[in-house]
Design an enzyme around this catalytic site. Sequence first.
Site, short mmCIF file in Angstrom:
data_model
loop_
_atom_site.label_atom_id
_atom_site.label_comp_id
_atom_site.label_asym_id
_atom_site.label_seq_id
_atom_site.Cartn_x
_atom_site.Cartn_y
_atom_site.Cartn_z
N SER A 1 0.79 -1.23 0.00
CA SER A 1 0.00 0.00 0.00
C SER A 1 0.82 1.28 0.00
O SER A 1 0.31 2.33 -0.35
CB SER A 1 -0.92 0.00 1.22
N HIS B 1 -5.56 -3.84 -1.85
CA HIS B 1 -5.39 -2.79 -2.87
C HIS B 1 -5.52 -3.33 -4.30
O HIS B 1 -5.52 -2.55 -5.25
CB HIS B 1 -4.04 -2.10 -2.71
N LYS C 1 -11.94 0.12 -0.78
CA LYS C 1 -11.04 0.80 -1.72
C LYS C 1 -11.68 0.74 -3.11
O LYS C 1 -12.62 1.49 -3.36
CB LYS C 1 -9.65 0.16 -1.63
C1 LIG Z 1 -2.97 -4.14 2.86
C2 LIG Z 1 -4.11 -3.63 3.67
N1 LIG Z 1 -4.83 -4.49 4.40
C3 LIG Z 1 -5.87 -4.08 5.14
C4 LIG Z 1 -6.23 -2.75 5.18
C5 LIG Z 1 -7.37 -2.33 6.04
O1 LIG Z 1 -8.53 -2.23 5.28
P1 LIG Z 1 -9.76 -1.36 5.82
O2 LIG Z 1 -9.49 0.05 5.45
O3 LIG Z 1 -10.95 -1.97 5.13
O4 LIG Z 1 -9.80 -1.57 7.29
C6 LIG Z 1 -5.53 -1.82 4.42
C7 LIG Z 1 -5.95 -0.40 4.45
O5 LIG Z 1 -5.25 0.52 4.26
C8 LIG Z 1 -4.44 -2.26 3.66
O6 LIG Z 1 -3.71 -1.39 2.97
#
Ligand SMILES: Cc1ncc(COP(=O)(O)O)c(C=O)c1O
Length: 372
Positions: A166, A194, A222
Amino acid sequence: MRTYEPDLARIDVDGLTRRLHVRKPDMLEFSSNDYLDLAGHPLLKEASVRAIELYGSSVAASRLMSGNISLHEELEKRLARLTGMESALLFGSGYLANIGLLSSITSRDDLVFSDRLNHASLVDGALLSRAGVLRYRHCDTDHLEYFLANRTSRGDRFIVTDSLFSMDGDIAPLRKLEELSLRYNCNLIVDESHAIGVFGNGGGICRESGIKPHTLIGTLSKALGSYGGFAAGSADLIEYLINRARTFIYSTGLPPAAPAAALKALDIIESQPECGRKLLSMASDFRGMIEPTGYSTAPSESQIVPVRVGENRDAVAFSEYFNRNGISAVAIRPPTVPAGTARIRFSVTLRHSRKDLSYAAGKLDFSNSGVQ
Ligand SMILES: Cc1ncc(COP(=O)(O)O)c(C=O)c1O
């Protein structure tokens, strides 16, 4: 009595103070993860409104109590189909999915091999289970293999990775990770938060590469333009999570508007499978526009395009400079990224025009901008 001033002062000295800013609608938005520009899509809004009219604004209970509605189950079936997994389970967010998954399927006797740049929620989930955690160098499969060959456990072993990272926008060496997981008898867990909606006609990078992880994690928040998270895997795993994942059991089901919007997003993605490829091609053009400014966008190979500036205060100054020029692009600093690698993270979305991309890239030409 606990006081906070000393810690806050230290955070400030390190240039790491975080502040909330209210989003301004007139800004050119480069900080959003609404990659396919679906969050404001009329069909998603209409589906959400219809769901609210039918079920209300909240399900007001855990899904194991009275909070389970048909929209949840329909979406789980569609997510399993999208990712090519047998079954899926919704969670309150991607963060809660990772915490619920790792804290329930790993235990004190297990070992988790985690990419050093994995998302915080993957790290936190393993910490909660008290499993041993070994962090291998980012995308370094030789380092991982060294651990695999030399570290045994009394219990099971898990390789855990983001598919698309990310903060760097690069992609994990998933084929090699799958090969290592098979050779060393480990379970492979891949977080596709992502990549879902963007890669592999929306199904993610594992799907695109023909890789079947033990568990796949995703978010609705997202590219799918909604809110919530999910885990996908075998039917047995999903049944286990329903019985053991504390963030699923002890938390209210997703509000009706969220699965309704995500279902509509899946309809759109399935009927326009080229939209992810279009986004990736725009991002590649954007990286090409940045190149002449002398800033590197490496190692990005996706819609996430970081520009490294190094020092925390420089990243904040650049972000403020972009703000003054009508561009919202946030400074990313430790602990989100390693010390000394502060950066501005641009995310390209289908909302951007070529003119928008060229304007933002042009503003990176600091030789003409007067930024210090
Ligand atoms: C790789 C990854 N996993 C999980 C999440 C968490 O997702 P959520 O925003 O739905 O809590 C993110 C959010 O930035 C992320 O980048």
